[in-house]
Scaffold this motif. Structure first.
Motif, PDB file in Angstrom:
ATOM      1  N   SER A 143      56.383  37.362  32.610  1.00 62.49           N
ATOM      2  CA  SER A 143      56.887  36.153  31.953  1.00 62.49           C
ATOM      3  C   SER A 143      57.939  35.509  32.839  1.00 62.49           C
ATOM      4  O   SER A 143      58.673  36.204  33.559  1.00 62.49           O
ATOM      5  CB  SER A 143      57.478  36.481  30.581  1.00 62.49           C
ATOM      6  N   PRO A 144      58.042  34.189  32.784  1.00 58.43           N
ATOM      7  CA  PRO A 144      59.043  33.506  33.610  1.00 58.43           C
ATOM      8  C   PRO A 144      60.466  33.925  33.254  1.00 58.43           C
ATOM      9  O   PRO A 144      61.321  34.042  34.130  1.00 58.43           O
ATOM     10  CB  PRO A 144      58.834  32.026  33.309  1.00 58.43           C
ATOM     11  N   GLN A 145      60.717  34.162  31.996  1.00 58.02           N
ATOM     12  CA  GLN A 145      62.057  34.563  31.574  1.00 58.02           C
ATOM     13  C   GLN A 145      62.455  35.894  32.205  1.00 58.02           C
ATOM     14  O   GLN A 145      63.547  36.058  32.730  1.00 58.02           O
ATOM     15  CB  GLN A 145      62.127  34.664  30.054  1.00 58.02           C
ATOM     16  N   ASP A 146      61.536  36.865  32.171  1.00 57.97           N
ATOM     17  CA  ASP A 146      61.819  38.166  32.787  1.00 57.97           C
ATOM     18  C   ASP A 146      62.026  38.032  34.295  1.00 57.97           C
ATOM     19  O   ASP A 146      62.890  38.681  34.872  1.00 57.97           O
ATOM     20  CB  ASP A 146      60.685  39.146  32.513  1.00 57.97           C
ATOM     21  N   ALA A 147      61.224  37.180  34.929  1.00 57.19           N
ATOM     22  CA  ALA A 147      61.322  37.003  36.377  1.00 57.19           C
ATOM     23  C   ALA A 147      62.677  36.444  36.768  1.00 57.19           C
ATOM     24  O   ALA A 147      63.336  36.952  37.684  1.00 57.19           O
ATOM     25  CB  ALA A 147      60.201  36.079  36.866  1.00 57.19           C
ATOM     26  N   VAL A 148      63.124  35.412  36.072  1.00 53.96           N
ATOM     27  CA  VAL A 148      64.413  34.805  36.401  1.00 53.96           C
ATOM     28  C   VAL A 148      65.549  35.788  36.114  1.00 53.96           C
ATOM     29  O   VAL A 148      66.491  35.912  36.896  1.00 53.96           O
ATOM     30  CB  VAL A 148      64.604  33.482  35.621  1.00 53.96           C
ATOM     31  N   GLU A 149      65.436  36.519  35.029  1.00 51.89           N
ATOM     32  CA  GLU A 149      66.475  37.502  34.708  1.00 51.89           C
ATOM     33  C   GLU A 149      66.564  38.576  35.795  1.00 51.89           C
ATOM     34  O   GLU A 149      67.661  38.959  36.211  1.00 51.89           O
ATOM     35  CB  GLU A 149      66.188  38.148  33.356  1.00 51.89           C
ATOM     36  N   LEU A 150      65.424  39.045  36.274  1.00 54.00           N
ATOM     37  CA  LEU A 150      65.432  40.056  37.335  1.00 54.00           C
ATOM     38  C   LEU A 150      66.060  39.523  38.613  1.00 54.00           C
ATOM     39  O   LEU A 150      66.842  40.222  39.274  1.00 54.00           O
ATOM     40  CB  LEU A 150      64.006  40.527  37.621  1.00 54.00           C
ATOM     41  N   VAL A 151      65.730  38.291  38.963  1.00 51.39           N
ATOM     42  CA  VAL A 151      66.282  37.703  40.187  1.00 51.39           C
ATOM     43  C   VAL A 151      67.792  37.541  40.071  1.00 51.39           C
ATOM     44  O   VAL A 151      68.543  37.869  40.998  1.00 51.39           O
ATOM     45  CB  VAL A 151      65.599  36.347  40.496  1.00 51.39           C
ATOM     46  N   VAL A 152      68.262  37.062  38.935  1.00 51.05           N
ATOM     47  CA  VAL A 152      69.697  36.864  38.752  1.00 51.05           C
ATOM     48  C   VAL A 152      70.436  38.205  38.761  1.00 51.05           C
ATOM     49  O   VAL A 152      71.470  38.354  39.403  1.00 51.05           O
ATOM     50  CB  VAL A 152      69.976  36.079  37.453  1.00 51.05           C
ATOM     51  N   ARG A 153      69.896  39.193  38.071  1.00 48.63           N
ATOM     52  CA  ARG A 153      70.547  40.511  38.059  1.00 48.63           C
ATOM     53  C   ARG A 153      70.594  41.120  39.457  1.00 48.63           C
ATOM     54  O   ARG A 153      71.591  41.713  39.856  1.00 48.63           O
ATOM     55  CB  ARG A 153      69.827  41.451  37.099  1.00 48.63           C
ATOM     56  N   ASP A 154      69.505  40.977  40.209  1.00 48.34           N
ATOM     57  CA  ASP A 154      69.473  41.499  41.573  1.00 48.34           C
ATOM     58  C   ASP A 154      70.484  40.772  42.452  1.00 48.34           C
ATOM     59  O   ASP A 154      71.186  41.396  43.255  1.00 48.34           O
ATOM     60  CB  ASP A 154      68.071  41.371  42.160  1.00 48.34           C
ATOM     61  N   TYR A 155      70.570  39.468  42.303  1.00 43.75           N
ATOM     62  CA  TYR A 155      71.529  38.696  43.091  1.00 43.75           C
ATOM     63  C   TYR A 155      72.954  39.162  42.804  1.00 43.75           C
ATOM     64  O   TYR A 155      73.749  39.369  43.723  1.00 43.75           O
ATOM     65  CB  TYR A 155      71.397  37.202  42.792  1.00 43.75           C
ATOM     66  N   LEU A 156      73.281  39.320  41.543  1.00 44.15           N
ATOM     67  CA  LEU A 156      74.636  39.746  41.186  1.00 44.15           C
ATOM     68  C   LEU A 156      74.951  41.138  41.708  1.00 44.15           C
ATOM     69  O   LEU A 156      76.040  41.385  42.221  1.00 44.15           O
ATOM     70  CB  LEU A 156      74.826  39.689  39.674  1.00 44.15           C
ATOM     71  N   SER A 157      74.018  42.065  41.612  1.00 47.49           N
ATOM     72  CA  SER A 157      74.286  43.422  42.094  1.00 47.49           C
ATOM     73  C   SER A 157      74.366  43.452  43.621  1.00 47.49           C
ATOM     74  O   SER A 157      75.177  44.175  44.179  1.00 47.49           O
ATOM     75  CB  SER A 157      73.232  44.392  41.582  1.00 47.49           C
ATOM     76  N   THR A 158      73.555  42.664  44.294  1.00 45.14           N
ATOM     77  CA  THR A 158      73.601  42.607  45.753  1.00 45.14           C
ATOM     78  C   THR A 158      74.910  42.004  46.217  1.00 45.14           C
ATOM     79  O   THR A 158      75.520  42.469  47.171  1.00 45.14           O
ATOM     80  CB  THR A 158      72.423  41.786  46.299  1.00 45.14           C
ATOM     81  N   ASP A 159      75.365  40.968  45.550  1.00 45.13           N
ATOM     82  CA  ASP A 159      76.611  40.322  45.920  1.00 45.13           C
ATOM     83  C   ASP A 159      77.777  41.293  45.787  1.00 45.13           C
ATOM     84  O   ASP A 159      78.629  41.366  46.654  1.00 45.13           O
ATOM     85  CB  ASP A 159      76.846  39.097  45.026  1.00 45.13           C
ATOM     86  N   ARG A 160      77.818  42.060  44.730  1.00 43.08           N
ATOM     87  CA  ARG A 160      78.891  43.033  44.545  1.00 43.08           C
ATOM     88  C   ARG A 160      78.851  44.098  45.632  1.00 43.08           C
ATOM     89  O   ARG A 160      79.873  44.495  46.150  1.00 43.08           O
ATOM     90  CB  ARG A 160      78.784  43.686  43.165  1.00 43.08           C
ATOM     91  N   ARG A 161      77.659  44.568  45.964  1.00 47.21           N
ATOM     92  CA  ARG A 161      77.544  45.589  47.011  1.00 47.21           C
ATOM     93  C   ARG A 161      77.975  45.029  48.349  1.00 47.21           C
ATOM     94  O   ARG A 161      78.634  45.694  49.133  1.00 47.21           O
ATOM     95  CB  ARG A 161      76.106  46.095  47.097  1.00 47.21           C
ATOM     96  N   THR A 162      77.618  43.773  48.634  1.00 44.32           N
ATOM     97  CA  THR A 162      77.968  43.170  49.915  1.00 44.32           C
ATOM     98  C   THR A 162      79.473  43.038  50.056  1.00 44.32           C
ATOM     99  O   THR A 162      80.040  43.362  51.098  1.00 44.32           O
ATOM    100  CB  THR A 162      77.310  41.784  50.049  1.00 44.32           C
ATOM    101  N   ILE A 163      80.140  42.585  49.012  1.00 45.26           N
ATOM    102  CA  ILE A 163      81.597  42.452  49.075  1.00 45.26           C
ATOM    103  C   ILE A 163      82.250  43.818  49.217  1.00 45.26           C
ATOM    104  O   ILE A 163      83.196  43.989  49.980  1.00 45.26           O
ATOM    105  CB  ILE A 163      82.126  41.700  47.836  1.00 45.26           C
ATOM    106  N   ALA A 164      81.723  44.811  48.527  1.00 48.29           N
ATOM    107  CA  ALA A 164      82.306  46.147  48.608  1.00 48.29           C
ATOM    108  C   ALA A 164      82.137  46.736  50.008  1.00 48.29           C
ATOM    109  O   ALA A 164      83.017  47.437  50.502  1.00 48.29           O
ATOM    110  CB  ALA A 164      81.652  47.066  47.573  1.00 48.29           C
ATOM    111  N   ARG A 165      81.035  46.436  50.667  1.00 51.54           N
ATOM    112  CA  ARG A 165      80.790  47.001  51.999  1.00 51.54           C
ATOM    113  C   ARG A 165      81.463  46.203  53.094  1.00 51.54           C
ATOM    114  O   ARG A 165      81.943  46.742  54.077  1.00 51.54           O
ATOM    115  CB  ARG A 165      79.292  47.059  52.272  1.00 51.54           C
TER     116      ARG A 165
END
Length: 66
Positions: free
Chosen positions: A24-46
């Protein structure tokens, strides 16, 4: 958690769905946003924050005491 409704171009929604394997499009967008947020946090931490780069700048010369 509050929910919001967004409007996307159908081609964009389909492209995201295909890339993340969502049904579903809703699930797809939610997955992309969650991945972006977790990647951003990891990048800043590293790599450190935006002001962390100042520690690599050469130190200005200090006046000699006499």
């Amino acid at each position: 958690m509050a929910k919001v409704t967004i409007t996307l171009d159908a081609d964009l929604a389909l492209e995201v769905m295909m890339r993340v394997g969502a049904t579903s499009p809703q699930d797809a967008v939610e997955l992309v946003v969650r991945d972006y947020l977790s990647t951003d946090r990891r990048t800043i931490a590293r790599a450190g924050g935006t002001r962390d780069g100042e520690r690599f700048l050469p130190k200005p010369p200090t006046p000699e005491e006499g």
